[in-house]
Motif scaffolding. Sequence first.
Motif: not given
Length: 676
Positions: A244, A248, A345, A352-353, A348-349
Amino acid sequence: MKNFCKILSVLFLSMAWNSSAQLLNKSWGSVTEKEEGAWFASDEAKAIAENVLLYQRNIGGWPKNIQMQKPLTEAEKKELLDLKPDTHDVTTDNGATYQEMVFLSKMYRQVPDERYKKAFLAGLDYILEAQYDNGGWPQFYPLKKGYYTHITYNDDSMVNILNVLKEIKDKTDYFSIQPNEKTIEKVKAAFDKGIDCILKTQYKQNGVLTSWCAQHDENTLEPAKARAYELPSLSGKESAKIVLLLMSIENPSSDVINAVNSAVAWFEKVKITGLREDRTVENGKIVDKKIVVDVTAKPLWARFMELEDNKPFFCDRDGVKKYSLAEIGAERRNGYAWYTNEPKEVLKSYDEWKKKLPTELSSKKKVGTKTPRDEYNMVVALDGSGDFTSIQDAINAAKAFPPQRVIINVKNGLYHEKVKIHEWNSHISIIGESRDKTIITYDDYFDKINLGRNSTFYTSTVLVEGDDFYAENITIQNTAGKVGQAIALSVNANRVLLSRCNILGNQDTLYLTGNGSKQYFKDCYIEGTTDFIFGQATVLFERCEIHNLSNSYISAASTPDNVAFGFVFKNCRLTAAQGVKEAYLGRPWRIHAKTVFIESEIGKHIKPEGWNDWDKAETHQTAYYGEYNCTGEGFQPKLRVNWSHQLKKKEAKKYTIKNILGTNSKGKQWYEQFNQ
């Protein structure tokens, strides 16, 4: 009136006591996570802030596991003042230092007390000073002997540090306190070194990037042991927050992208489905944990997995590995988090990333490159050094029905994409840089596709529909796991050859079809659980390793009635995973199935009867199952079902490569056309 005032006084005292009691019942971490606002200007918050200042050591950091909101006696305050010069037990473990800095920032936004700012900046200086030259951080600084010197991802320690640095270097509004520009430059350098350390410590399993251990040796960067029950392993928990963090980063490098793609593929591969952790709680304490079967359960990940094969394991304080949670004693079983759902998580992301990646690093063509430099010899590389970063983009750029072979060279990397070689993409070769490091991966499966009874055929990671296709040195995998039908490779084309490739999956790994199609697998490794080689094509497997992952069926041919050859395995080796003891050579998907094993080594996991009729008695007359001159513990010709065949030498002579695979329209042996 007196009584009314007395009642009000008691009420206010009661409210104040209840507020403090509620706060004391919370953890310090939950207090620091309180939403920013007016409470941080309250007397209660100010009193806690005084405690935070008292607990901070002169070196800038804080000890761990302190409930900072707990009121202090005058004697305790004096003791903390005396401890100020002491550097023992100052740490970033269990949220220490990170949580106090977050709290002080929220305080300073409401109450600009310079002491809060000074303490925050001292904490930042402590973090910068504690960093190793290789970019990692120890659990304690100054260094404390033992495993504490290892680079510590455990309980998200290093990720918490890097998140602090990221907010500061990016000059976001997350922290109300900003250091001077000179310090910000130091923060930027420390962050970059930290990310570099993360990339260097990502574990390679058989040459393929996976995830991280909770701690890594500060010198070798290899996975390292902590407490007796925390052995070197791959972590399903700590790795999630690491990924994660990487996701970012704005404008990520190709190395960061590859690290994320690889970790996501690993999370998909090792997720545990069909199990649920049940807990028995008494008086707020967990007194028992059990793992129960539940097909509706959401995925779980083990906290500790073997470095070699991702197998979950558990330990008591004696450090002896067990492979079932039930095997360890109640104290460690109930007092430690052995499973996690944190990777959900990441998954899930993830999509989109990928959409937010800069164009030149996403699955698009390189900036300014509308066509490849050589349309008959393209290069795919994740780092942007080739013509494309996506295999599918290279295929889409190829000429339809080209007059000469189109060669797509694929550099090492994890290509997380579905690939389709269309019917008009004939004469394409995909050549990987190395067999185990050039990987095409995806995770579709029957229930995920959910398009009805034929959903299986939409699950392929790679689908080949173009004739005269050739692939070499590639791993093609479906990482959905043991969730039902999930194809890695579908071949619905004629004159197809795969050489030195790995085809990895579980149920229905390899689908081979096409009316009259001839296909050839040479020196390949193919693994799966049930019917993992299936279809109607005529296929020669030569010098391949066929690996059973479960007690099930290798093949499920559906050979048409008028076709001479179905699946032919020559000089192959049949192996199995540990614990697999009862597998079949094949069963008939359709009643005229044909499958033959010739001069192959058959492992002891193959059942003595060898073949199964899938409860279709008529196949005893219509199907053709045979063996010739095989070896190995699993080759037991006298015990085979009486409707199978042990070929005579004369019968075996017809199984030549030319007879099986035929010739092309010019009468030539088509499999010799490829650059091998």
